[in-house]
Scaffold this motif. Structure first.
Motif, mmCIF file in Angstrom:
data_model
loop_
_atom_site.group_PDB
_atom_site.id
_atom_site.type_symbol
_atom_site.label_atom_id
_atom_site.label_comp_id
_atom_site.label_asym_id
_atom_site.label_seq_id
_atom_site.Cartn_x
_atom_site.Cartn_y
_atom_site.Cartn_z
ATOM 1 N N UNK A 197 40.420 63.906 14.709
ATOM 2 C CA UNK A 197 38.999 64.208 14.547
ATOM 3 C C UNK A 197 38.257 63.733 15.795
ATOM 4 N N UNK A 198 37.005 64.231 15.940
ATOM 5 C CA UNK A 198 36.201 63.930 17.123
ATOM 6 C C UNK A 198 34.869 63.353 16.653
ATOM 7 N N UNK A 199 34.544 62.156 17.175
ATOM 8 C CA UNK A 199 33.391 61.406 16.669
ATOM 9 C C UNK A 199 32.439 61.041 17.798
ATOM 10 N N UNK A 256 44.882 60.468 11.753
ATOM 11 C CA UNK A 256 45.744 59.570 12.518
ATOM 12 C C UNK A 256 45.186 59.248 13.900
ATOM 13 N N UNK A 257 44.188 60.041 14.332
ATOM 14 C CA UNK A 257 43.655 59.816 15.681
ATOM 15 C C UNK A 257 42.173 60.170 15.693
ATOM 16 N N UNK A 258 41.364 59.232 16.198
ATOM 17 C CA UNK A 258 39.919 59.436 16.301
ATOM 18 C C UNK A 258 39.551 59.376 17.782
ATOM 19 N N UNK A 259 39.008 60.482 18.313
ATOM 20 C CA UNK A 259 38.522 60.494 19.693
ATOM 21 C C UNK A 259 37.016 60.253 19.688
ATOM 22 N N UNK A 260 36.586 59.228 20.428
ATOM 23 C CA UNK A 260 35.162 58.947 20.590
ATOM 24 C C UNK A 260 34.655 59.771 21.762
ATOM 25 N N UNK A 261 33.763 60.722 21.497
ATOM 26 C CA UNK A 261 33.274 61.616 22.557
ATOM 27 C C UNK A 261 32.055 61.051 23.273
ATOM 28 N N UNK A 262 31.314 60.176 22.618
ATOM 29 C CA UNK A 262 30.114 59.575 23.220
ATOM 30 C C UNK A 262 29.779 58.319 22.436
ATOM 31 N N UNK A 263 29.010 57.438 23.069
ATOM 32 C CA UNK A 263 28.541 56.247 22.362
ATOM 33 C C UNK A 263 29.246 54.963 22.717
ATOM 34 N N UNK A 264 30.520 55.006 23.141
ATOM 35 C CA UNK A 264 31.277 53.832 23.593
ATOM 36 C C UNK A 264 30.984 52.577 22.778
ATOM 37 N N UNK A 265 31.410 52.510 21.519
ATOM 38 C CA UNK A 265 31.098 51.324 20.701
ATOM 39 C C UNK A 265 31.733 50.050 21.233
ATOM 40 N N UNK A 266 32.793 50.172 22.027
ATOM 41 C CA UNK A 266 33.465 48.978 22.579
ATOM 42 C C UNK A 266 32.615 48.256 23.612
ATOM 43 N N UNK A 267 31.488 48.850 24.002
ATOM 44 C CA UNK A 267 30.578 48.170 24.927
ATOM 45 C C UNK A 267 29.425 47.478 24.203
ATOM 46 N N UNK A 268 29.410 47.550 22.871
ATOM 47 C CA UNK A 268 28.344 46.878 22.121
ATOM 48 C C UNK A 268 28.400 45.364 22.373
ATOM 49 N N UNK A 269 27.259 44.794 22.716
ATOM 50 C CA UNK A 269 27.191 43.352 22.948
ATOM 51 C C UNK A 269 27.884 42.894 24.206
ATOM 52 N N UNK A 270 28.106 43.809 25.152
ATOM 53 C CA UNK A 270 28.830 43.457 26.378
ATOM 54 C C UNK A 270 28.116 42.375 27.179
ATOM 55 N N UNK A 271 26.783 42.287 27.007
ATOM 56 C CA UNK A 271 26.030 41.287 27.774
ATOM 57 C C UNK A 271 26.406 39.863 27.390
ATOM 58 N N UNK A 272 27.079 39.682 26.274
ATOM 59 C CA UNK A 272 27.472 38.332 25.851
ATOM 60 C C UNK A 272 28.754 37.862 26.531
#
Length: 745
Positions: free
Chosen positions: A219-221, A259-275
């Motif tokens: 799926x594509x999210x 079985x597989x999720x592609x993140x197309x936009x939003x990059x949640x892994x960068x949430x709170x990166x300033x910490x």
């Protein structure tokens, strides 16, 4: 003898000639096979000398050689007592009455060192003009630039002027002996240890798979909007705090079995990166966010990878239910692995994947899109391994020692920002050219089999034709290079340095450095149209020319061409955009598939609960209140698809084409492009498969792989960028200006 008898005898003689020719071919083939087996036996004998308890008589009996022959191949096995050898050596060293010796005349200071010199690849000596700053010096005549070092040492030696230069030109252009940096590259060892560099890994062969890959439910999210493309519908989801666990819970509730999720936009892994102190720390912390329902996947079955992959922008999270960690896993991946979505919505991204699969399916009946372009590229290549001919049983994997050498000495793309005074402080313009689908142009020939080691002495013993053929074949050379006096253009060969850059490209006249380079680059240094460089061969590896990547490349090029045409001709805007993104994905399949052959030493990442002892030799990536995230090198795996010789050869050819690329019509060369065909002082930047200059070039664009496409034009005056980051900003402005004003501005 009458005429009829004469004619019959002639006919019989022709038949006999054909039989003799066939017999000669049989003998030649048998001799070639015998030579191959004899060389293989010699390598094995040399290898046995590495065993401390090896005995010459046992090796001789097993190999069918005499003890003397064994000792000649492996001197370490000499059974002669040390005292006897020493006495014999003393006897041989005792000289007879010395004959009178006439003292030689003192050699001039600019004499060449003792070395076997081969002729220049450019044919007759070439006269080149000095740059304007040296107008008072006489023209320089370069001849015989290729030399063979007198020994196999790789230490730099003092550089001397060419004997044809005038004293004035030597004084005006000092030629210091300097290394390009403190990083010293490995060399080929001698003796038994060297035999491992002419060997393959036992029992490790690239074979055609006998199974079909299974497609994964995907799926594509869009993590920014919550839009999820699943099959033929789009659903808006509430992702909560966008942690991995919440994303998986929400997605699987809507699309069970995913079985597989592609993140197309939003990059949640960068949430709170300033910490966090680094972006990598932030990504590692996000991947390892605690969850009651999910845990890190441990892997099981074919192609079931375990653990997370920590990357600043394209991470991979692999998760399994906490209640059943050995069960099927679900991946969270970035769309950026395949292409830059550039604002495309989830429906367009899903359609791009559909078009990509359809295009590949036309050339592979069993094509399946795997998690990454690298995995997909390698899998598709494995299905082109021949079923007949010499390599029907698969391609052998080189020894770990040889793979390590290629890893250390075979750089990838050229990235170089050229600074003033070699270019102006104020650039009249910044013009970007990008090579279309560049690596696809360099797949038609690649090295195969076990390489033959070429020593300096062996190279010197070759005829001129043999030397030229060796340099034009699939080869990898350890060389000492001197930039010629009068050179006023960009550097041609990579030199090793420490730090992030790893390689630089010396261009100062007289500079000398030791490096490794592929045959394509060495040949260009000797045969470029401006001025041949001086190259001394210290050693090298000569492979058999083969075509292991040719069929793979042809199919990918065909799929890319289909999608590129569709992106221009389709009547629907969404379909045009999807086709363009799919064509970019084909590029990624080739680019990262080729990189996968390089098979760098593995980086393994993991986590350890806070307070527990960490595994030995780890690098800490980050930590939170419960776990420490780390990575460590795990050396080379027994990967049956590890072929760094292919990646190194293609990369070398691509670097050479940045300097000089030929346009062909059939076999006829109809034009040239590349940095060496631009004026000196106009090249500002090299970026893997592109060049930035200060002026437009008359290079034709035909839309074929390897062609130089005008990608950006920033009107000057432009302040010269002082860093790569500044250049990339200017490049973006140049692309925007070209898109606004058009290529005819």
């Amino acid at each position: 003898m009458d005429r009829q008898t004469y004619t019959a005898e002639l006919a019989g003689l022709r038949e006999l000639r054909a039989e003799i020719a066939a017999a000669e071919k049989t003998v030649a083939a048998a001799q070639k096979e015998l030579d191959k087996l004899t060389a293989q036996r010699a390598r094995r004998v040399a290898g046995l000398a590495g065993y401390e308890a090896a005995k010459a008589d046992a090796v001789a009996k097993a190999s069918g050689l005499s003890v003397g022959d064994v000792v000649r191949i492996a001197p370490l096995l000499d059974p002669t007592p040390a005292a006897v050898r020493a006495a014999k050596a003393d006897d041989q060293a005792a000289p007879a009455a010395p004959a009178p010796v006439v003292a030689p005349k003192a050699a001039p200071v600019d004499a060449e060192p003792a070395a076997a010199v081969a002729p220049a690849l450019t044919g007759p000596a070439t006269v080149v003009e000095q740059p304007a700053s040296a107008a008072s010096a006489a023209p320089v005549v370069q001849a015989s630039p290729i030399a063979v070092a007198p020994t196999e040492s790789v230490a730099p030696v003092a550089s001397v002027a060419d004997p044809v230069q005038s004293a004035a030109s030597v004084a005006a252009v000092p030629r210091p002996a300097v290394e390009a940096g403190p990083r010293e590259l490995p060399a080929l060892p001698g003796g038994p240890a060297g035999a491992r560099f002419e060997a393959v890994t036992t029992g490790l062969v690239s074979k055609r798979p006998n199974f079909v890959q299974q497609a994964r439910a995907t799926v594509f999210l869009d993590a920014a909007t919550g839009d999820l493309a699943v099959r033929d519908r789009v659903v808006r989801l509430d992702l909560g705090a966008r942690t991995p666990g919440e994303i998986l819970d929400t997605v699987l509730a809507t699309a069970p079995g995913t079985e597989r999720v592609y993140i197309t936009a939003g990059a949640p892994w960068h949430d709170g990166a300033e910490r966090y102190s680094t972006l990598k720390d932030a990504v590692a912390a996000w991947l390892n966010t605690p969850s009651e329902r999910w845990t890190t996947a441990v892997g099981s079955g074919r192609d079931k990878l375990a653990g997370h992959f920590v990357h600043q922008r394209q991470p991979v999270g692999r998760y399994a239910p906490a209640s059943a960690p050995d069960s099927a896993s679900t991946e969270i991946r970035s769309m950026g692995e395949w292409f830059d979505a550039d604002g495309a919505d989830v429906v367009t991204c899903r359609q791009a994947f559909t078009l990509l699969w359809q295009a590949l399916r036309r050339h592979w009946d069993d094509a399946v899109l795997m998690g990454s372009p690298s995995q997909t590229g390698r899998d598709l290549w494995s299905r082109t391994i021949p079923t007949t001919g010499k390599w029907a049983g698969g391609y052998p994997v080189l020894s770990e020692e040889l793979r390590g050498l290629l890893h250390a000495t075979g750089g990838q793309g050229r990235t170089e920002l050229i600074l003033p005074p070699r270019v102006p402080e104020q650039l009249p313009a910044l013009v970007e050219y990008d090579r279309t689908f560049a690596y696809a142009k360099h797949l038609w020939k690649s090295p195969v089999g076990i390489p033959r080691r070429i020593t300096a002495a062996a190279f010197a013993a070759m005829s001129e034709a043999e030397q030229t053929k060796a340099l034009m074949s699939c080869s990898h050379w350890n060389v000492r290079v001197t930039v010629p006096a009068g050179w006023n253009h960009v550097g041609l060969l990579p030199a090793p340095v420490t730090g992030d850059r790893a390689w630089i490209y010396p261009s100062t006249p007289g500079e000398t450095f030791v490096t490794w380079a592929g045959g394509a680059e060495v040949h260009l240094a000797l045969a470029n149209h401006l001025m041949p460089w001086k190259v001394e061969i210290l050693g090298g590896l000569l492979f058999e020319d083969g075509k292991p990547l040719d069929e793979w490349g042809k199919r990918l090029k065909a799929a890319w061409a289909d999608l590129t045409n569709l992106s221009k001709l389709h009547g629907d805007e969404r379909q045009r955009q999807a086709a363009y993104l799919a064509s970019r994905a084909v590029r990624s399949v080739l680019l990262f598939g080729l990189g996968g052959f390089a098979q760098r030493p593995r980086l393994v990442s993991g986590t350890t609960p806070l307070g527990e002892a960490l595994p030995a030799g780890v690098e800490i990536l980050g930590q939170d209140e419960s776990v420490v995230t780390w990575q460590r090198q795990a050396g080379f795996s027994r990967d049956p698809y590890a072929h760094p010789e292919w990646a190194a050869y293609v990369w070398s050819g691509a670097r050479a084409a940045l300097l000089d690329m030929k346009y062909r019509q059939g076999k006829e060369v109809i034009g040239h492009a590349g940095a060496l065909h631009a004026k000196p002082g106009t090249v500002v930047y090299f970026g893997t498969d592109g060049i930035a200059l200060t002026e437009r070039q008359p290079w034709p664009y035909r839309g074929e792989p390897g062609d130089y496409l005008l990608k950006g034009h920033l009107t000057g005056p432009v302040e010269h960028p002082t860093s790569q980051e500044e250049y990339l900003k200017l490049r973006g402005l140049g692309r925007a200006e070209l898109a606004e004003k058009g290529a005819d501005q």
